[in-house]
Each structure stands twice: as structure tokens, then as C-alpha cells.
Design an enzyme around this catalytic site. Structure first.
Site, mmCIF file in Angstrom:
data_model
loop_
_atom_site.group_PDB
_atom_site.id
_atom_site.type_symbol
_atom_site.label_atom_id
_atom_site.label_comp_id
_atom_site.label_asym_id
_atom_site.label_seq_id
_atom_site.Cartn_x
_atom_site.Cartn_y
_atom_site.Cartn_z
ATOM 1 N N ALA A 199 7.182 1.827 38.291
ATOM 2 C CA ALA A 199 7.926 2.898 38.965
ATOM 3 C C ALA A 199 8.071 4.150 38.090
ATOM 4 O O ALA A 199 8.238 5.255 38.617
ATOM 5 C CB ALA A 199 9.296 2.384 39.397
ATOM 6 N N GLY A 200 8.011 3.991 36.766
ATOM 7 C CA GLY A 200 8.036 5.168 35.877
ATOM 8 C C GLY A 200 6.800 6.030 36.105
ATOM 9 O O GLY A 200 6.888 7.252 36.271
ATOM 10 N N HIS A 201 5.629 5.382 36.130
ATOM 11 C CA HIS A 201 4.391 6.123 36.406
ATOM 12 C C HIS A 201 4.437 6.727 37.808
ATOM 13 O O HIS A 201 4.008 7.870 38.019
ATOM 14 C CB HIS A 201 3.182 5.189 36.310
ATOM 15 C CG HIS A 201 3.003 4.527 34.979
ATOM 16 N ND1 HIS A 201 3.158 3.168 34.788
ATOM 17 C CD2 HIS A 201 2.673 5.034 33.765
ATOM 18 C CE1 HIS A 201 2.918 2.868 33.525
ATOM 19 N NE2 HIS A 201 2.626 3.982 32.876
ATOM 20 N N GLY B 129 6.085 11.788 30.843
ATOM 21 C CA GLY B 129 7.439 11.251 30.930
ATOM 22 C C GLY B 129 8.270 11.515 29.680
ATOM 23 O O GLY B 129 7.772 11.384 28.550
ATOM 24 N N LYS C 73 10.346 9.592 28.634
ATOM 25 C CA LYS C 73 10.423 8.302 27.932
ATOM 26 C C LYS C 73 9.734 8.414 26.569
ATOM 27 O O LYS C 73 10.198 7.875 25.574
ATOM 28 C CB LYS C 73 9.749 7.229 28.804
ATOM 29 C CG LYS C 73 9.324 5.972 28.083
ATOM 30 C CD LYS C 73 10.446 4.985 28.059
ATOM 31 C CE LYS C 73 10.207 3.749 27.235
ATOM 32 N NZ LYS C 73 8.888 3.300 26.983
ATOM 33 N N GLN D 59 5.905 12.390 22.261
ATOM 34 C CA GLN D 59 4.590 12.691 22.844
ATOM 35 C C GLN D 59 4.640 14.027 23.587
ATOM 36 O O GLN D 59 3.721 14.844 23.482
ATOM 37 C CB GLN D 59 4.194 11.552 23.791
ATOM 38 C CG GLN D 59 2.966 11.818 24.626
ATOM 39 C CD GLN D 59 2.489 10.574 25.336
ATOM 40 O OE1 GLN D 59 1.813 9.741 24.728
ATOM 41 N NE2 GLN D 59 2.832 10.416 26.592
HETATM 42 P P1 AMP Z 1 1.814 4.979 29.447
HETATM 43 O O1 AMP Z 1 1.009 4.322 30.535
HETATM 44 O O2 AMP Z 1 2.833 4.106 28.829
HETATM 45 O O3 AMP Z 1 0.935 5.687 28.451
HETATM 46 O O4 AMP Z 1 2.649 6.127 30.163
HETATM 47 C C1 AMP Z 1 2.008 7.109 30.945
HETATM 48 C C2 AMP Z 1 2.998 8.185 31.287
HETATM 49 O O5 AMP Z 1 4.093 7.612 31.991
HETATM 50 C C3 AMP Z 1 3.603 8.855 30.038
HETATM 51 O O6 AMP Z 1 3.737 10.251 30.286
HETATM 52 C C4 AMP Z 1 4.933 8.174 29.905
HETATM 53 O O7 AMP Z 1 5.899 8.960 29.247
HETATM 54 C C5 AMP Z 1 5.292 7.956 31.350
HETATM 55 N N1 AMP Z 1 6.280 6.871 31.473
HETATM 56 C C6 AMP Z 1 6.177 5.608 30.987
HETATM 57 N N2 AMP Z 1 7.311 4.909 31.227
HETATM 58 C C7 AMP Z 1 8.153 5.754 31.873
HETATM 59 C C8 AMP Z 1 9.478 5.647 32.379
HETATM 60 N N3 AMP Z 1 10.192 4.524 32.256
HETATM 61 N N4 AMP Z 1 10.019 6.726 32.978
HETATM 62 C C9 AMP Z 1 9.313 7.885 33.099
HETATM 63 N N5 AMP Z 1 8.057 8.055 32.643
HETATM 64 C C10 AMP Z 1 7.483 7.012 32.039
#
Ligand code: AMP
Length: 283
Positions: free
Chosen positions: A35-37, A147, A149, A153
Site C-alpha cells: 500500500a505504500g507503493h 516516499g 519513508k 533517499q
Molecule cells: P522500495 O520498493 O522499497 O525501493 O520503495 C519504492 C518507493 O516506495 C520509494 O520511494 C519508497 O520511499 C516508497 N515507499 C516504501 N515504503 C513506503 C511507505 N510505507 N510509505 C510511503 N512510501 C513508501
């Protein structure tokens, strides 16, 4: 939704969209979508004609003893989630088509990337900058969403875009959390049941610290003590790696906490599985 595997195919298509006057948004991810993605996709979707999501576990941002091999890869489920959020193109390349065996060009940011996670993960942000640059060259987006999060980055990529005059607008999405406060992360699934039950305390401890700042405390060492005590009172499974008070743009450490604008960022190991969780709060 179209699944594209080959970099050349994505670039040719994206350039043709551009030539016909369409706008493009990019959401870079490492897959295992949650759900974050999805929240990033929902922010991007109304902002552009074409929404591209990359789904790529980028080898260059992992150190030798990190979890590159263990990192969950779930392309089928990712396709369903992306499709449900209106994604036009899911780009899921093989590492060998992204990086030639003798690739020798990397992008390195030398300031915002040095502290916090950069201290214990010396190659991480170079890998991130390189892959994001490369994805910008393939998807030629007008805007990209990241994000909060991964607050460091965001700072590093904003600096990279500024310094290299990259014509992409960056949008930052708020942290999406489980109902108990744990920030969503693909790494949460590494946790044992006991670690998972304790993990929301990281957010609780950050909030306690924020409340102490609201009540007038400004000394980082005292706030760090409060943070650590909140964690250890809840469980002995926590091993904090760092807690830092930094300027939100430069990631430079602050000697005195400024109530508006200080980023408090932490990385905490869960002792049983050695899972490293990151979280942050903006005061
Ligand atoms: P990742 O797949 O972990 O590399 O994350 C891809 C993108 O999703 C990055 O910009 C992260 O910051 C964002 N992201 C990961 N987890 C979350 C979250 N819980 N809330 C918001 N964005 C997120």
C-alpha cells in the site's frame, strides 16, 4: 497495462509518448508492491497521461552482506496491484539488461548521502543515484514520485536532480503505516511474530520524542535517551543503529533541535532476524 522487460523497448515507447505531447510520471520501486507503493501511484496517476512503474531489485544499491538474494520478488502480484492503480507500463527488467557486465559509470552524491544510512551502507546511495538516473533516461518522465519513508533517499535525489539539472519534477509522498503504526516495508515480512508485535514501538518512540520536543526539550542526547528507553521498556528485541536529528534538506546533523523542520531519522535492528527497519518523523 503493458509489461516491458527490455530497456530499449521502454525508452523507444516513452520517447514516442513524449513526441506526441504526452506527459509521463514514473514511480521507481523494487517490487513486492504494498500500500505504500500504491499511494505513490495514486499521487502520480492524475498528474500525467502515462504512468510508468519500475519493478527492479537494483543490485548496485545492496552491499555484499545485505539482503539482495533474500529480497522478496513477487512479479505476478505486483502486476495485479499496479493494474488496479491505473499503471500503464510496468517495467521489470533483468539486471543483466540494465547493467552491462563491464558497466563502469556510476552517479555519486557526496554530501546528503554521507550520514545516517550512508554511514553503514557505503555503496547504497551511489547505487540509488545510478539506477534512478538510468530509469530517468529510459522512462524520460516529467515527474517522479518517491516516499518520505526513505527520507535520506529523497534528500539525495533532490540534490542529484538539482546538481545535474535533470528536467524531472520530484514529488514526495507521506509514509503509509499499518494500523498499529509500523511503516509499511517489504522487509517487515522478515520479522518473527514476536518482532512484528514489537516493531510498532519504533513509531511510538519517535512520537514520544516529538511530544518531548513540543514540551520544550531541545537537546538531542536527552531525546535520544528517551527514544532508547521507550524501545527497551517495550521489548529487548531492539538494537538501535542510529537516531539522528538532521536538517531535512541537507541531512546535516543539528546540535539543537529546531521544532519546525528537523527530521528525526532512525534505523533499528530487530535482534532475532537482524532485520533493519528505518523510520522517521518530521518535527
Ligand atoms: P522500495 O520498493 O522499497 O525501493 O520503495 C519504492 C518507493 O516506495 C520509494 O520511494 C519508497 O520511499 C516508497 N515507499 C516504501 N515504503 C513506503 C511507505 N510505507 N510509505 C510511503 N512510501 C513508501
Amino acid at each position: 497495462m503493458k509489461l516491458i522487460r527490455e530497456p530499449d523497448e521502454l525508452q523507444a515507447l516513452a520517447l514516442s509518448f513524449r513526441a506526441s505531447g504526452k506527459t509521463i510520471a514514473l514511480v521507481p520501486t523494487m517490487g513486492n508492491l504494498h500500500a505504500g507503493h500504491a499511494s505513490l501511484m495514486d499521487i502520480a496517476r492524475p498528474q500525467a497521461d502515462i504512468l510508468i512503474v519500475s519493478d527492479f531489485v537494483n543490485p548496485t544499491q545492496f552491499g555484499p552482506n545485505e539482503d539482495f538474494d533474500a529480497y522478496p520478488r513477487t512479479l505476478e502480484a505486483d502486476m495485479a496491484l499496479a493494474e488496479a492503480h491505473g499503471v500503464d507500463i510496468l517495467f521489470a527488467p533483468a539486471a543483466s539488461s540494465i547493467y552491462k557486465a563491464d558497466a563502469s559509470t556510476f552517479v555519486k552524491e557526496n554530501s546528503c548521502s554521507q550520514g545516517l544510512c550512508g554511514r553503514s551502507r557505503p555503496v547504497h546511495f551511489q547505487g540509488v543515484c545510478t539506477v534512478v538516473n538510468l530509469l530517468f533516461n529510459l522512462a524520460v518522465p516529467h515527474l517522479a514520485v518517491f516516499g518520505q519513508k526513505d527520507a535520506q533517499q529523497v534528500a539525495v535525489l533532490k540534490r542529484m536532480v538539482r546538481d545535474l539539472h535533470i528536467p524531472v519534477k520530484l514529488l514526495v509522498a507521506p509514509i503509509v503505516r499499518e494500523s498499529d503504526g509500523l511503516a509499511l516495508s517489504s522487509r517487515n515480512q522478515y520479522l518473527t511474530a514476536e518482532e512484528r508485535a514489537a516493531a510498532p514501538q519504533i513509531h511510538v518512540a519517535l512520537q514520544a520524542l516529538s511530544a518531548a520536543v513540543s514540551a520544550g526539550e531541545r537537546v538531542p542526547a536527552k531525546l535520544e535517551k528517551l527514544f532508547k528507553e521507550t524501545l527497551s521498556a517495550a521489548s529487548d528485541l531492539f538494537e538501535p543503529q542510529y537516531l539522528e536529528f538532521v536538517d531535512r534538506e541537507t541531512m546535516a546533523p543539528l546540535e539543537k533541535v529546531v521544532p519546525a523542520g528537523t527530521l528525526v531519522a532512525t534505523a533499528v535492528y530487530m535482534k532475532k532476524t537482524r532485520t533493519r527497519l528505518i523510520d522517521n518523523i518530521l518535527l
